[in-house]
Scaffold this motif. Structure first.
Motif, PDB file in Angstrom:
ATOM      1  N   LYS A 161       0.828  -1.207   0.000  1.00  0.00           N
ATOM      2  CA  LYS A 161       0.000   0.000   0.000  1.00  0.00           C
ATOM      3  C   LYS A 161       0.863   1.258   0.000  1.00  0.00           C
ATOM      4  CE  LYS A 161      -3.977  -2.143   2.300  1.00  0.00           C
ATOM      5  NZ  LYS A 161      -4.833  -2.167   3.511  1.00  0.00           N
ATOM      6  N   CYS A 162       1.951   1.227   0.761  1.00  0.00           N
ATOM      7  CA  CYS A 162       2.858   2.383   0.768  1.00  0.00           C
ATOM      8  C   CYS A 162       3.514   2.572  -0.598  1.00  0.00           C
ATOM      9  CB  CYS A 162       3.929   2.210   1.845  1.00  0.00           C
ATOM     10  SG  CYS A 162       3.346   2.352   3.534  1.00  0.00           S
ATOM     11  N   LEU A 163       3.938   1.485  -1.217  1.00  0.00           N
ATOM     12  CA  LEU A 163       4.597   1.579  -2.529  1.00  0.00           C
ATOM     13  C   LEU A 163       3.622   2.077  -3.587  1.00  0.00           C
ATOM     14  CD1 LEU A 163       6.695  -1.719  -2.475  1.00  0.00           C
ATOM     15  CD2 LEU A 163       7.458   0.600  -1.937  1.00  0.00           C
ATOM     16  N   ASN A 164       2.400   1.617  -3.545  1.00  0.00           N
ATOM     17  CA  ASN A 164       1.390   2.098  -4.493  1.00  0.00           C
ATOM     18  C   ASN A 164       1.109   3.581  -4.294  1.00  0.00           C
ATOM     19  OD1 ASN A 164       0.902  -0.296  -5.936  1.00  0.00           O
ATOM     20  ND2 ASN A 164      -0.438  -1.060  -4.303  1.00  0.00           N
ATOM     21  N   ALA A 165       1.083   4.011  -3.031  1.00  0.00           N
ATOM     22  CA  ALA A 165       0.845   5.426  -2.759  1.00  0.00           C
ATOM     23  C   ALA A 165       1.992   6.284  -3.300  1.00  0.00           C
ATOM     24  CB  ALA A 165       0.684   5.646  -1.257  1.00  0.00           C
ATOM     25  N   LEU A 166       3.227   5.847  -3.110  1.00  0.00           N
ATOM     26  CA  LEU A 166       4.375   6.597  -3.634  1.00  0.00           C
ATOM     27  C   LEU A 166       4.357   6.631  -5.159  1.00  0.00           C
ATOM     28  CD1 LEU A 166       7.253   5.353  -1.289  1.00  0.00           C
ATOM     29  CD2 LEU A 166       6.058   7.545  -1.205  1.00  0.00           C
ATOM     30  N   SER A 167       4.034   5.518  -5.778  1.00  0.00           N
ATOM     31  CA  SER A 167       3.986   5.475  -7.245  1.00  0.00           C
ATOM     32  C   SER A 167       2.920   6.426  -7.769  1.00  0.00           C
ATOM     33  CB  SER A 167       3.703   4.049  -7.709  1.00  0.00           C
ATOM     34  OG  SER A 167       4.706   3.169  -7.266  1.00  0.00           O
ATOM     35  N   MET A 168       1.792   6.486  -7.107  1.00  0.00           N
ATOM     36  CA  MET A 168       0.732   7.386  -7.540  1.00  0.00           C
ATOM     37  C   MET A 168       1.160   8.843  -7.402  1.00  0.00           C
ATOM     38  SD  MET A 168      -3.154   7.683  -6.114  1.00  0.00           S
ATOM     39  CE  MET A 168      -2.552   8.200  -4.512  1.00  0.00           C
ATOM     40  N   MET A 169       1.877   9.165  -6.320  1.00  0.00           N
ATOM     41  CA  MET A 169       2.344  10.543  -6.123  1.00  0.00           C
ATOM     42  C   MET A 169       3.380  10.933  -7.164  1.00  0.00           C
ATOM     43  SD  MET A 169       2.700  10.632  -1.980  1.00  0.00           S
ATOM     44  CE  MET A 169       1.372  10.102  -0.901  1.00  0.00           C
ATOM     45  N   LYS A 227      11.358  -3.121  -4.948  1.00  0.00           N
ATOM     46  CA  LYS A 227       9.908  -3.268  -5.032  1.00  0.00           C
ATOM     47  C   LYS A 227       9.244  -1.982  -5.504  1.00  0.00           C
ATOM     48  CE  LYS A 227       8.906  -7.000  -1.805  1.00  0.00           C
ATOM     49  NZ  LYS A 227       8.091  -7.721  -2.802  1.00  0.00           N
ATOM     50  N   LEU A 228       9.783  -0.835  -5.091  1.00  0.00           N
ATOM     51  CA  LEU A 228       9.210   0.439  -5.516  1.00  0.00           C
ATOM     52  C   LEU A 228       9.378   0.645  -7.021  1.00  0.00           C
ATOM     53  CD1 LEU A 228       7.878   3.139  -4.910  1.00  0.00           C
ATOM     54  CD2 LEU A 228      10.135   4.051  -4.305  1.00  0.00           C
ATOM     55  N   ILE A 229      10.558   0.339  -7.553  1.00  0.00           N
ATOM     56  CA  ILE A 229      10.789   0.477  -8.993  1.00  0.00           C
ATOM     57  C   ILE A 229       9.879  -0.464  -9.771  1.00  0.00           C
ATOM     58  CG2 ILE A 229      12.480   0.190 -10.829  1.00  0.00           C
ATOM     59  CD1 ILE A 229      12.902   2.693  -9.180  1.00  0.00           C
ATOM     60  N   GLN A 230       9.722  -1.674  -9.294  1.00  0.00           N
ATOM     61  CA  GLN A 230       8.830  -2.618  -9.964  1.00  0.00           C
ATOM     62  C   GLN A 230       7.381  -2.137  -9.934  1.00  0.00           C
ATOM     63  OE1 GLN A 230       9.702  -6.226  -7.818  1.00  0.00           O
ATOM     64  NE2 GLN A 230      11.483  -6.739  -9.100  1.00  0.00           N
ATOM     65  N   THR A 231       6.978  -1.538  -8.819  1.00  0.00           N
ATOM     66  CA  THR A 231       5.617  -0.996  -8.729  1.00  0.00           C
ATOM     67  C   THR A 231       5.430   0.162  -9.688  1.00  0.00           C
ATOM     68  OG1 THR A 231       5.542  -1.626  -6.382  1.00  0.00           O
ATOM     69  CG2 THR A 231       3.888  -0.065  -7.152  1.00  0.00           C
ATOM     70  N   MET A 232       6.453   1.018  -9.821  1.00  0.00           N
ATOM     71  CA  MET A 232       6.372   2.147 -10.752  1.00  0.00           C
ATOM     72  C   MET A 232       6.331   1.658 -12.201  1.00  0.00           C
ATOM     73  SD  MET A 232       8.938   4.944  -9.038  1.00  0.00           S
ATOM     74  CE  MET A 232       8.518   5.771  -7.500  1.00  0.00           C
ATOM     75  N   GLN A 233       7.086   0.622 -12.493  1.00  0.00           N
ATOM     76  CA  GLN A 233       7.040   0.061 -13.845  1.00  0.00           C
ATOM     77  C   GLN A 233       5.644  -0.452 -14.173  1.00  0.00           C
ATOM     78  OE1 GLN A 233      10.126  -2.903 -13.712  1.00  0.00           O
ATOM     79  NE2 GLN A 233      11.740  -1.486 -14.379  1.00  0.00           N
ATOM     80  N   ALA A 234       5.020  -1.113 -13.201  1.00  0.00           N
ATOM     81  CA  ALA A 234       3.665  -1.623 -13.425  1.00  0.00           C
ATOM     82  C   ALA A 234       2.660  -0.489 -13.598  1.00  0.00           C
ATOM     83  CB  ALA A 234       3.252  -2.516 -12.263  1.00  0.00           C
ATOM     84  N   ARG A 235       2.916   0.642 -12.962  1.00  0.00           N
ATOM     85  CA  ARG A 235       2.001   1.780 -13.080  1.00  0.00           C
ATOM     86  C   ARG A 235       2.234   2.567 -14.361  1.00  0.00           C
ATOM     87  NH1 ARG A 235      -1.524   4.556  -9.915  1.00  0.00           N
ATOM     88  NH2 ARG A 235      -1.239   3.027  -8.265  1.00  0.00           N
ATOM     89  N   GLY A 236       3.334   2.353 -15.046  1.00  0.00           N
ATOM     90  CA  GLY A 236       3.587   3.016 -16.320  1.00  0.00           C
ATOM     91  C   GLY A 236       4.434   4.262 -16.233  1.00  0.00           C
ATOM     92  N   ILE A 237       5.266   4.374 -15.191  1.00  0.00           N
ATOM     93  CA  ILE A 237       6.185   5.514 -15.095  1.00  0.00           C
ATOM     94  C   ILE A 237       7.192   5.434 -16.244  1.00  0.00           C
ATOM     95  CG2 ILE A 237       7.809   6.745 -13.608  1.00  0.00           C
ATOM     96  CD1 ILE A 237       5.010   6.675 -12.515  1.00  0.00           C
ATOM     97  N   ARG A 238       7.562   6.572 -16.798  1.00  0.00           N
ATOM     98  CA  ARG A 238       8.490   6.614 -17.929  1.00  0.00           C
ATOM     99  C   ARG A 238       9.805   5.939 -17.586  1.00  0.00           C
ATOM    100  NH1 ARG A 238       9.368  12.518 -19.913  1.00  0.00           N
ATOM    101  NH2 ARG A 238      10.648  11.345 -21.394  1.00  0.00           N
ATOM    102  N   SER A 239      10.309   5.175 -18.552  1.00  0.00           N
ATOM    103  CA  SER A 239      11.559   4.454 -18.328  1.00  0.00           C
ATOM    104  C   SER A 239      12.729   5.405 -18.111  1.00  0.00           C
ATOM    105  CB  SER A 239      11.849   3.536 -19.520  1.00  0.00           C
ATOM    106  OG  SER A 239      11.915   4.289 -20.732  1.00  0.00           O
TER     107      SER A 239
END
Length: 637
Positions: A161-169, A227-239
Motif C-alpha cells: 500500500k505504501c509503494l502504491n501510494a508513492l507510485s501514484m504521487m 519493489k518500488l521500482i517494480q511498482t512504478m514500472q507496473a504503473r507506467g512511469i516513464r523508463s
C-alpha cells in the motif's frame, strides 16, 4: 480486576525489567527479547486476544506469578511497551517511524475491536490510511522504519500500500497532494501556492523537474527500492525517470561510480531527506539487484553508467550471470560508448593493464545482437545519433582508438592484439589509418618482435585503404618490415594512378549527364581518401586552360601587330616616290608652286644626296626658304 487508569502514572525501568507504577503488585511477567515486563493480567486480557488465549490454555497451572514469553514479537521491547501502555489507558503517540511496527504488534497481540472499541489495531489502521498514505514524507519514513517487521508488514500488505501510494504521487502532479518541498531550507510547493495544514504557505516552485523524488527514495533499502521500482514500472512511469532514479540510487551507495556521473549535479534535498538516514546496504547485493531493474534502453549517459557499473562489478566480484548481463547490455549500445569509459583495468591476476577479454566479449555481443533495442528520449539521456555514419563505422573507429591505447602495454601478446582487431568484420573499416597507427604503437612498445611476427600483424592492414598521409608515413617507417614498406609503396602508386584517372574522367564529363563510370570514379576517390589530391588537380587543370587561352590571345595580338607593321612600312616606301607625292597632294587638294631654277634644283639635288626621310624633307625645306628669299619651293600646305 484491572487497576484504575488514574492510578497508573507510568512505567519505570530497572536494568532489563519494566515495572508499572500502579499500587497493586504485578501478577504477570511478560518476557520480550530478554526484557521482563512486570504487569497485571486484567489490563492485558481486556485488550489482547492472544494473551487471553494463553491464560485460557493454562488454567490448570497454579503459580504465584504467571510468566509469558513472546518469541519473535514484532518491534521488540519498545513496541511492546507502547502496546502495554495502551492497555493501561496511557496515551500513546503514533508516528510515521513507529506506525508499521505498532500495526504489526497490534495484529500479533490480536488487539481487535472484539476486545474493545477503538482498539490499537483499528487506531493504527486509521492513522495509516488517513495520514501515512496521504503524505510523501510520512510514507518514506514509514517504509524506512519497517525493516524489523518486513515479513509481517508484507503479509499484512502494508508495504504494498505504501509503494502504491508513492507510485501514484510520482506519476501525478505533486501540487495535488499539497506537500511542500524543502530545497536547502527554502520552502517550495510544486504548482504554486497551496494549503498546508489549512495555512496558505505562498511558496512557489523554482523548477518543475521530474526527478524531485530521486533523493527521497534513495534512503530506502535495496529490497524496498527494488519493489518500488517494480511498482512504478507496473504503473507506467516513464523508463527515463526510472533509469534516472536507479542511476542516482546506485551512485549514492557505490562510490566508485562517482567518476561516471557525466556532468550530472547532485539532487537537492527535500523535506523528507533532512529527517532520513542513509540505508545500510551490501554493495555486491545492491549491484546484483540493481542490474535486474535496468530497462532495455540505450543512451549515451546510460551506456557510460553501464560501463562504470561493469567496472565496479569486476571489483566486487559479482556472480557470472550479473557480469554477462552487463556485458550484453553494453554490447547492444557500444556505438554510444567513449574511449575513457571502455578502458577497464584488469582486477584479476592477469599481467595486462586492461581487461581486453571483457572488451572483446562486448564487441562480440555488438556484432551478434539485433538492432531491436529502443532509445531513451534525447532530451532525457542526450542520445547522439549521426545519420552520416552507422553504428558499425562508429564502433570500428572506437576499437581502433582502443587498440592504439592498449598497444603500449608491454605484456599484451600479439595473439590478443590480433583477436581484438579481428573481432570486427573487415567491411567495418573504410580506412585503415587507425589500425596502422595502433600497430605502429605496438611495434614501438615491443621492439623485440621478429620480422615474421610483424609481417603477420601487418597482414591485417589493407594497404588500399590507407590515406596518402598514412602511406607517406609507412613508406619511411623503420619499424615496419622491408616487405611491408615495398607493398605500401606499390599500393601508393596504384592508388594515386587510380585516383588521378578517376579525377580526370570526372572532369572530362562534368558537363555531360552522370554515368555509372563517373559515379564509380567518384566513389573510388571518396573511398580512398584522395579528395585533396583531386581538388588540387582540378585547380591545376583550370589554371592550365587559362594559360593556354591567354597564350593564344597573345599570339593573335602579335600577328595583328606584325601585319600592321608591314602595312605601315609599305605606306612609307610609297611616299618616297615623286609621282605618289604629287598624286597624293592633288588628291588632298594642295596647290603646286612654280618649278625652281636650275641652280636651285642642283642645290636641292646636292642637299638631298643622302636618302631623306619624309619627316626630314619636310623640316629642311622651310630652312632653305628662310636662307634665301628669292628661292622658289613647293610645299604640301
Amino acid at each position: 480486576m484491572a487497576p484504575p487508569a488514574a492510578k497508573v502514572s507510568g512505567f519505570r525501568r530497572e536494568g532489563n525489567d519494566w515495572f508499572c507504577t500502579a499500587s497493586l503488585p504485578s501478577d504477570v511477567t511478560v518476557v520480550v527479547e530478554e526484557v521482563n515486563f512486570h504487569i497485571h493480567k486484567f489490563p492485558l486480557i481486556s485488550k489482547c486476544g492472544k494473551i487471553e488465549k494463553i491464560f485460557e490454555e493454562s488454567q490448570g497451572i497454579h503459580e504465584a506469578k504467571f510468566i509469558i514469553s513472546l518469541e519473535g514479537f514484532p518491534g521488540g521491547p519498545d513496541i511492546f511497551l507502547i502496546a502495554v501502555k495502551f492497555c493501561y489507558g496511557v496515551r500513546v503517540e503514533l508516528t510515521p517511524r513507529n506506525l508499521i511496527m505498532v500495526y504489526c504488534a497490534a495484529d500479533y497481540l490480536e488487539m481487535t475491536d472484539a476486545y474493545g472499541e477503538e482498539n490499537l489495531l483499528s487506531k493504527s489502521e486509521s492513522f495509516f490510511h488517513k495520514t501515512i498514505l496521504r503524505n510523501w514524507k510520512d510514507c518514506i519514513l514509514a517504509l524506512q522504519s519497517s525493516d524489523p517487521v518486513m515479513p509481517m508488514a508484507e503479509k499484512l500488505q502494508i508495504i504494498s500500500k505504501c509503494l502504491n501510494a508513492l507510485s501514484m504521487m510520482v506519476s501525478t502532479d505533486p501540487s495535488l497532494f499539497g506537500w511542500p518541498m524543502m530545497m536547502y531550507g527554502s520552502l517550495q510547493s510544486p504548482g504554486g501556492s497551496i494549503l498546508w495544514n489549512g495555512i496558505n504557505t505562498g511558496a512557489r516552485i523554482r523548477s518543475s523537474e521530474s526527478d524531485w523524488w530521486f533523493e527521497d527514495i534513495s534512503y530506502l533499502n535495496v529490497h524496498l527500492f527494488k519493489k518500488l521500482i517494480q511498482t512504478m514500472q507496473a504503473r507506467g512511469i516513464r523508463s527515463e525517470n526510472l533509469a534516472g532514479a536507479i542511476m542516482y540510487y546506485t551512485r549514492k551507495y557505490l562510490p566508485g561510480l562517482g567518476r561516471w556521473r557525466s556532468g550530472q549535479s547532485g539532487k537537492t534535498m527535500t523535506v523528507a531527506s533532512f529527517s532520513l538516514t542513509p540505508a545500510a546496504v551490501d554493495q555486491r547485493d545492491l549491484l546484483e539487484s540493481i542490474e535486474k531493474l535496468l530497462p532495455e534502453k540505450k543512451g549515451k549517459s546510460f551506456c557510460r553508467f553501464l560501463l562504470g557499473l561493469l567496472r565496479v562489478a569486476l571489483i566486487l566480484g559479482v556472480n557470472q550471470t550479473c557480469k554477462e548481463s552487463l556485458i550484453r547490455r553494453i554490447g547492444m549500445q557500444l556505438e554510444l560508448a567513449t574511449l575513457d569509459s571502455l578502458l577497464i583495468p584488469t582486477y584479476s591476476d592477469s599481467d595486462t593493464l586492461y581487461d581486453t577479454d571483457c572488451v572483446e566479449q562486448i564487441v562480440q555481443h555488438f556484432i551478434s545482437s539485433e538492432p531491436t533495442i529502443t532509445s531513451f528520449s534525447p532530451a532525457s539521456f542526450d542520445l547522439e545519433t549521426s545519420p552520416s555514419s552507422g553504428p558499425l563505422r562508429k564502433v570500428s573507429k572506437l576499437m581502433d582508438s582502443y587498440i592504439a591505447e592498449v598497444a603500449s602495454d608491454v605484456n599484451l601478446k600479439p595473439g590478443k592484439l590480433r583477436s581484438l582487431v579481428e573481432a570486427l568484420p573487415e567491411s567495418s573499416r573504410s580506412l585503415h589509418d587507425g589500425l596502422y597507427r595502433a600497430l605502429d604503437i605496438y611495434f614501438k612498445a615491443h621492439p623485440w618482435l621478429s620480422e615474421k611476427e610483424k609481417e603477420q600483424l601487418c597482414n591485417m592492414i589493407d594497404y588500399q585503404k590507407l590515406s596518402i598521409d598514412a602511406c607517406a608515413h609507412a613508406s619511411q617507417n623503420e619499424r615496419l618490415p622491408l616487405r611491408v614498406v615495398l607493398q605500401v609503396l606499390f599500393f601508393e602508386q596504384m592508388q594515386l594512378r587510380t585516383a588521378l584517372a578517376g579525377c580526370l574522367h570526372v572532369l572530362d564529363n562534368e558537363n555531360a549527364p552522370a554515368t555509372a563510370s563517373s559515379d564509380m570514379a567518384g566513389q573510388i576517390v571518396q573511398r580512398d581518401g584522395w579528395v585533396t589530391v583531386v581538388r588540387e588537380n582540378q585547380v591545376l587543370k583550370v589554371d592550365l586552360e587559362r594559360m593556354r587561352s591567354r597564350v593564344g590571345e597573345l599570339e593573335e595580338e602579335f600577328n595583328r601587330m606584325k601585319q600592321e607593321m608591314k602595312r605601315v612600312s609599305k605606306t612609307h616606301s610609297s611616299l618616297n616616290s615623286p609621282r605618289m607625292v604629287v598624286a597624293h597632294a592633288r588628291r588632298i587638294g594642295c596647290k603646286l608652286l612654280p618649278r625652281p631654277s636650275v641652280s636651285d634644283a642642283q642645290a636641292d639635288t646636292i642637299e638631298s644626296t643622302a636618302p631623306p626621310t619624309p619627316r626630314a624633307s619636310i623640316e629642311q625645306r622651310p630652312s632653305s626658304h628662310h636662307s634665301g628669299g628669292h628661292r622658289k619651293t613647293f610645299s604640301l600646305f
